[in-house]
Design a protein around this motif. Structure first.
Motif, PDB file in Angstrom:
ATOM      1  N   ASN A  65       0.827  -1.199   0.000  1.00 35.79           N
ATOM      2  CA  ASN A  65       0.000   0.000   0.000  1.00 35.79           C
ATOM      3  C   ASN A  65       0.863   1.251   0.000  1.00 35.79           C
ATOM      4  OD1 ASN A  65      -3.058  -0.779   0.574  1.00 35.79           O
ATOM      5  ND2 ASN A  65      -1.764  -2.195   1.702  1.00 35.79           N
ATOM      6  N   LYS A  66       0.254   2.348  -0.410  1.00 34.74           N
ATOM      7  CA  LYS A  66       0.953   3.615  -0.416  1.00 34.74           C
ATOM      8  C   LYS A  66       1.122   4.133   1.022  1.00 34.74           C
ATOM      9  CE  LYS A  66      -3.277   6.351  -0.934  1.00 34.74           C
ATOM     10  NZ  LYS A  66      -3.987   7.339  -1.770  1.00 34.74           N
ATOM     11  N   THR A  67       1.968   5.122   1.151  1.00 36.76           N
ATOM     12  CA  THR A  67       2.212   5.712   2.462  1.00 36.76           C
ATOM     13  C   THR A  67       1.006   6.529   2.913  1.00 36.76           C
ATOM     14  OG1 THR A  67       4.578   5.833   2.018  1.00 36.76           O
ATOM     15  CG2 THR A  67       3.722   7.251   3.760  1.00 36.76           C
ATOM     16  N   GLU A  68       0.639   6.376   4.193  1.00 36.44           N
ATOM     17  CA  GLU A  68      -0.447   7.153   4.773  1.00 36.44           C
ATOM     18  C   GLU A  68       0.061   7.870   6.017  1.00 36.44           C
ATOM     19  OE1 GLU A  68      -4.269   5.358   5.250  1.00 36.44           O
ATOM     20  OE2 GLU A  68      -3.891   3.854   3.690  1.00 36.44           O
ATOM     21  N   THR A  69      -0.407   9.096   6.204  1.00 36.80           N
ATOM     22  CA  THR A  69      -0.029   9.889   7.368  1.00 36.80           C
ATOM     23  C   THR A  69      -1.203   9.947   8.330  1.00 36.80           C
ATOM     24  OG1 THR A  69       1.443  11.260   6.017  1.00 36.80           O
ATOM     25  CG2 THR A  69       0.793  12.134   8.160  1.00 36.80           C
ATOM     26  N   ILE A  70      -0.941   9.712   9.607  1.00 35.83           N
ATOM     27  CA  ILE A  70      -2.015   9.755  10.600  1.00 35.83           C
ATOM     28  C   ILE A  70      -1.759  10.873  11.602  1.00 35.83           C
ATOM     29  CG2 ILE A  70      -2.573   7.314  10.359  1.00 35.83           C
ATOM     30  CD1 ILE A  70      -1.044   6.752  12.924  1.00 35.83           C
ATOM     31  N   ALA A  71      -2.843  11.324  12.218  1.00 31.22           N
ATOM     32  CA  ALA A  71      -2.815  12.435  13.161  1.00 31.22           C
ATOM     33  C   ALA A  71      -2.970  11.914  14.589  1.00 31.22           C
ATOM     34  CB  ALA A  71      -3.938  13.422  12.822  1.00 31.22           C
ATOM     35  N   PRO A  72      -2.718  12.760  15.599  1.00 30.97           N
ATOM     36  CA  PRO A  72      -2.872  12.328  16.995  1.00 30.97           C
ATOM     37  C   PRO A  72      -4.259  11.767  17.274  1.00 30.97           C
ATOM     38  CG  PRO A  72      -1.703  14.404  16.909  1.00 30.97           C
ATOM     39  CD  PRO A  72      -2.156  14.121  15.512  1.00 30.97           C
ATOM     40  N   SER A  73      -4.314  10.715  18.090  1.00 36.91           N
ATOM     41  CA  SER A  73      -5.530   9.995  18.461  1.00 36.91           C
ATOM     42  C   SER A  73      -6.077   9.138  17.325  1.00 36.91           C
ATOM     43  CB  SER A  73      -6.627  10.939  18.965  1.00 36.91           C
ATOM     44  OG  SER A  73      -6.219  11.569  20.151  1.00 36.91           O
ATOM     45  N   GLU A  74      -5.329   8.983  16.249  1.00 39.85           N
ATOM     46  CA  GLU A  74      -5.732   8.097  15.172  1.00 39.85           C
ATOM     47  C   GLU A  74      -4.941   6.793  15.240  1.00 39.85           C
ATOM     48  OE1 GLU A  74      -7.381  10.963  11.585  1.00 39.85           O
ATOM     49  OE2 GLU A  74      -5.338  10.170  11.458  1.00 39.85           O
ATOM     50  N   GLN A  75      -5.589   5.726  14.772  1.00 41.00           N
ATOM     51  CA  GLN A  75      -4.945   4.413  14.727  1.00 41.00           C
ATOM     52  C   GLN A  75      -4.993   3.875  13.293  1.00 41.00           C
ATOM     53  OE1 GLN A  75      -6.780   0.567  16.320  1.00 41.00           O
ATOM     54  NE2 GLN A  75      -5.192   0.944  17.868  1.00 41.00           N
ATOM     55  N   PHE A  76      -3.828   3.496  12.808  1.00 43.49           N
ATOM     56  CA  PHE A  76      -3.707   2.893  11.485  1.00 43.49           C
ATOM     57  C   PHE A  76      -3.690   1.381  11.657  1.00 43.49           C
ATOM     58  CE2 PHE A  76      -1.091   0.932   8.222  1.00 43.49           C
ATOM     59  CZ  PHE A  76      -1.556   1.493   7.040  1.00 43.49           C
ATOM     60  N   THR A  77      -4.538   0.683  10.905  1.00 45.61           N
ATOM     61  CA  THR A  77      -4.624  -0.773  11.008  1.00 45.61           C
ATOM     62  C   THR A  77      -4.320  -1.409   9.666  1.00 45.61           C
ATOM     63  OG1 THR A  77      -6.299  -0.640  12.755  1.00 45.61           O
ATOM     64  CG2 THR A  77      -6.117  -2.728  11.577  1.00 45.61           C
ATOM     65  N   TYR A  78      -3.462  -2.434   9.696  1.00 47.62           N
ATOM     66  CA  TYR A  78      -3.117  -3.189   8.500  1.00 47.62           C
ATOM     67  C   TYR A  78      -3.529  -4.634   8.705  1.00 47.62           C
ATOM     68  CZ  TYR A  78      -0.143  -5.732   5.186  1.00 47.62           C
ATOM     69  OH  TYR A  78       0.329  -6.581   4.206  1.00 47.62           O
ATOM     70  N   ASP A  79      -4.422  -5.119   7.839  1.00 45.76           N
ATOM     71  CA  ASP A  79      -4.882  -6.503   7.895  1.00 45.76           C
ATOM     72  C   ASP A  79      -4.012  -7.327   6.959  1.00 45.76           C
ATOM     73  OD1 ASP A  79      -6.235  -8.961   7.671  1.00 45.76           O
ATOM     74  OD2 ASP A  79      -8.154  -8.022   8.109  1.00 45.76           O
ATOM     75  N   LYS A  80      -3.179  -8.173   7.531  1.00 44.50           N
ATOM     76  CA  LYS A  80      -2.215  -8.914   6.717  1.00 44.50           C
ATOM     77  C   LYS A  80      -2.882 -10.008   5.881  1.00 44.50           C
ATOM     78  CE  LYS A  80      -0.894 -12.277  10.310  1.00 44.50           C
ATOM     79  NZ  LYS A  80       0.214 -12.775  11.143  1.00 44.50           N
ATOM     80  N   ARG A  81      -4.129 -10.364   6.217  1.00 45.69           N
ATOM     81  CA  ARG A  81      -4.813 -11.411   5.460  1.00 45.69           C
ATOM     82  C   ARG A  81      -5.209 -10.949   4.062  1.00 45.69           C
ATOM     83  NH1 ARG A  81      -9.173 -12.374  10.102  1.00 45.69           N
ATOM     84  NH2 ARG A  81      -9.033 -10.104   9.903  1.00 45.69           N
ATOM     85  N   ASN A  82      -5.609  -9.697   3.945  1.00 47.75           N
ATOM     86  CA  ASN A  82      -6.034  -9.178   2.641  1.00 47.75           C
ATOM     87  C   ASN A  82      -5.314  -7.904   2.235  1.00 47.75           C
ATOM     88  OD1 ASN A  82      -7.202  -7.275   4.339  1.00 47.75           O
ATOM     89  ND2 ASN A  82      -9.246  -8.174   4.195  1.00 47.75           N
ATOM     90  N   ALA A  83      -4.298  -7.507   3.028  1.00 43.18           N
ATOM     91  CA  ALA A  83      -3.487  -6.312   2.749  1.00 43.18           C
ATOM     92  C   ALA A  83      -4.309  -5.035   2.760  1.00 43.18           C
ATOM     93  CB  ALA A  83      -2.760  -6.464   1.412  1.00 43.18           C
TER      94      ALA A  83
END
Length: 390
Positions: A274-292
């Motif tokens: 996936n492309k790079t994503e920027t997150i802000a305070p109090s945000e959570q980035f989740t990556y599901d390795k089963r389906n990317a």
């Protein structure tokens, strides 16, 4: 209304998390009979037993971190927890000084293959194959212009010395087994908290134009700012890149999803596909390795950093996730009578000093599910409603 529903409302009330409607329902139920009042007292007693933390318990940290800790972002809280739970939100407020895009980088520190189940103490693995158990004995050693100290209080410290010529970078590998946590202070001033069943590989001293570490498991990072050297965490196929900020990364190989939870500042997260994503305070980035697949959502960061203070705080969390996290602290396996029970949801606080049987008692008492421990196996089964009300 089912007994399980009212029990959940009672727990929410005890944790000071109930909505106005839930408080109204709870008050009506409580005043309906003396039996209900007696039942409430039993639940409150169990709750206090599970949530109480002795006054003698001291969170292991130094004065510098205490100063950072006083600047918590409590104004961003989604809910409040009463005094009897007594957890400190380990939230560092630092100023992010910039963010760079990902570029090709030199070979990163690779985690050598080890069987983490073979370790019963936090252990430092040196590049020459030597293994140093981080027990209660202090020690000090020098390696490649860096003094390594273990203060016997669950903290390993790297102190950089003056340059004496060309520096050859060596990697260290820190292994934290089940039921243990540890702190690490790198030579650049970056502070890292490592959760149970976690491995981290890192240079003894950062000497290139980047600061790179490799993580398997869970860790909280308070990165020392350095405009010239971005800090990169390689986390099981997910890269997190910053210059100076505070965030939590969870990337256990046994989990289906990996997360990066930002406390303060700004970070860029990139996955293999996936492309790079920027997150802000109090945000959570989740990556599901089963389906990317990836996603970003606003969360209560305290739920994902409380482990640093020796607690897991669960808010409307599935039983499967609760059990999985408790297995990192306690030695047990689990059997479900019915796979659908994994989806039952609960709200509770688990202190790592609390007896496992007490935690199981609270969950069993406030639901139609029974958690029964026989040796190192916990059997989870459904119990009938009429049995629950006896």
């Amino acid at each position: 209304m089912t007994s399980e529903k009212i029990y959940q409302i009672i727990l929410s009330s005890l944790a000071d998390e109930a909505t106005e409607e839930e408080r109204r329902i709870f008050t009506d139920w409580l005043n309906a009979s003396d039996e209900n009042k007696a039942e409430y007292e039993k639940i409150k007693h169990l709750y206090k037993r599970c949530s109480y933390t002795p006054k003698e318990k001291i969170f292991n940290t130094d004065q510098a971190w205490q100063q950072v800790r006083t600047q918590t972002i409590n104004k961003k809280k989604v809910f409040n927890i009463p005094v009897l739970i007594r957890y400190a939100a380990m939230v560092a407020v630092v100023v992010s000084i910039g963010l760079l895009f990902f570029t090709n980088h030199p070979q990163t520190p690779a985690i050598s293959e080890v069987n983490i189940e073979e370790f019963d103490q936090p252990t430092l693995l040196l590049e020459n194959g030597e293994k140093i158990a981080l027990t209660e004995e202090s020690f000090s050693m020098e390696e490649k212009h860096v003094v390594i100290k273990n203060d016997a209080k669950n903290k390993l410290v790297y102190e950089s010395q003056k340059d004496t010529g060309i520096i050859t970078t060596k990697n260290n590998h820190l292994v934290i087994p089940k039921g243990k946590t540890y702190q690490l202070l790198l030579a650049d001033g970056t502070r890292i908290w490592l959760n149970s069943e976690t491995e981290l590989t890192y240079p003894v001293r950062f000497s290139s134009d980047k600061r790179e570490v490799t993580l398997i498991g869970e860790a909280y990072f308070h990165v020392a700012p350095n405009k010239e050297k971005p800090f990169i965490v390689h986390a099981n196929g997910m890269d997190v890149r910053v210059l100076g900020t505070s965030f939590n990364v969870s990337c256990y190989s046994s989990d289906n999803t990996f997360t990066t939870t930002l406390i303060e500042g700004s970070v860029a997260v990139k996955t293999d596909k996936n492309k790079t994503e920027t997150i802000a305070p109090s945000e959570q980035f989740t990556y599901d390795k089963r389906n990317a697949q990836t996603s970003t959502q606003i969360v209560n960061t305290e739920l994902f950093t409380s482990w640093m203070n020796g607690e897991y705080i669960f808010k409307d969390t599935t039983l499967e996730e609760i059990v999985r996290k408790l297995q990192r602290w306690y030695d047990f396996s689990v059997r479900y009578e019915d796979e659908s029970l994994k989806n039952n949801r609960y709200s509770l606080t688990a202190d790592r000093n609390t007896n496992l049987d007490q935690l199981l008692e609270v969950i069993s008492y406030t639901s139609t599910v029974k958690l029964e421990r026989i040796g190192h196996i916990i059997n989870i089964k459904r119990i009938k409603e009429e049995e629950k009300m006896k």
